[in-house]
Write a protein that holds these residues in place. Structure first.
Motif, PDB file in Angstrom:
ATOM      1  N   LEU A  16       1.084  -1.249  -0.096  1.00  0.00           N
ATOM      2  CA  LEU A  16       0.007   0.070  -0.045  1.00  0.00           C
ATOM      3  C   LEU A  16       0.959   1.336  -0.037  1.00  0.00           C
ATOM      4  CD1 LEU A  16      -2.759   1.363   0.344  1.00  0.00           C
ATOM      5  CD2 LEU A  16      -2.746   1.206   2.772  1.00  0.00           C
TER       6      LEU A  16
ATOM      7  N   LEU B  68      -4.393   6.650  -2.322  1.00  0.00           N
ATOM      8  CA  LEU B  68      -4.213   5.261  -1.922  1.00  0.00           C
ATOM      9  C   LEU B  68      -3.887   4.658  -3.169  1.00  0.00           C
ATOM     10  CD1 LEU B  68      -6.934   4.411   0.516  1.00  0.00           C
ATOM     11  CD2 LEU B  68      -4.471   5.622   1.234  1.00  0.00           C
TER      12      LEU B  68
ATOM     13  N   LEU C 221      -3.188   0.528  -3.780  1.00  0.00           N
ATOM     14  CA  LEU C 221      -2.946  -0.989  -3.491  1.00  0.00           C
ATOM     15  C   LEU C 221      -2.785  -1.722  -4.403  1.00  0.00           C
ATOM     16  CD1 LEU C 221      -3.379  -2.806  -0.923  1.00  0.00           C
ATOM     17  CD2 LEU C 221      -5.692  -3.041  -1.638  1.00  0.00           C
TER      18      LEU C 221
ATOM     19  N   GLN D 131      -8.682  -4.625  -0.111  1.00  0.00           N
ATOM     20  CA  GLN D 131      -9.328  -3.308  -0.321  1.00  0.00           C
ATOM     21  C   GLN D 131     -10.214  -3.072   0.960  1.00  0.00           C
ATOM     22  OE1 GLN D 131     -11.218  -2.573  -4.027  1.00  0.00           O
ATOM     23  NE2 GLN D 131      -9.433  -3.973  -5.111  1.00  0.00           N
TER      24      GLN D 131
ATOM     25  N   VAL E 290      -7.934  -2.050   4.296  1.00  0.00           N
ATOM     26  CA  VAL E 290      -7.413  -0.655   4.330  1.00  0.00           C
ATOM     27  C   VAL E 290      -8.519   0.052   4.602  1.00  0.00           C
ATOM     28  CG1 VAL E 290      -6.477   0.880   2.688  1.00  0.00           C
ATOM     29  CG2 VAL E 290      -5.465  -1.538   2.916  1.00  0.00           C
TER      30      VAL E 290
END
Length: 95
Positions: free
Chosen positions: A47, A58, A60, A72, A75
């Motif tokens: 991340l 962000l 990822l 997902q 986070v």
């Protein structure tokens, strides 16, 4: 590797970036400063966070497509937990 990005509008981007990185640094490799951070969950999951004045960006990356959606959610859940004082919209977009 599957990658997704999210832009989260907030005036507290730097605070949340640092909280996420500090939180996960107890279990994973994390490097960060007030404006940028990277969390290496393992060799196949990373991340990247960038704090702007009005948003947190962000990115990822997860090698295993079966774990991609779950990460997902992990986070987003952690970010929302730290930002409990405000309602954040976290919408992942595949890249």
């Amino acid at each position: 590797m599957p990658t997704a990005t999210a832009t989260v509008v907030t005036d507290h981007a730097s605070r949340y970036l640092q909280q996420l990185c500090k939180h996960w640094s107890h279990k994973f490799q994390a490097e960060f400063d007030p404006t940028a951070g990277t969390i290496h969950f393992d060799a196949e999951r990373t991340l990247v966070l960038i704090a702007r004045d009005d948003r947190l960006e962000l990115e990822l990356t997860v090698a295993d497509p079966d774990a991609f959606e779950r990460m997902q959610g992990v986070v987003a859940e952690h970010l929302q937990r730290f930002a409990f004082r405000e309602a954040l919209a976290i919408a992942w977009q595949p890249t």
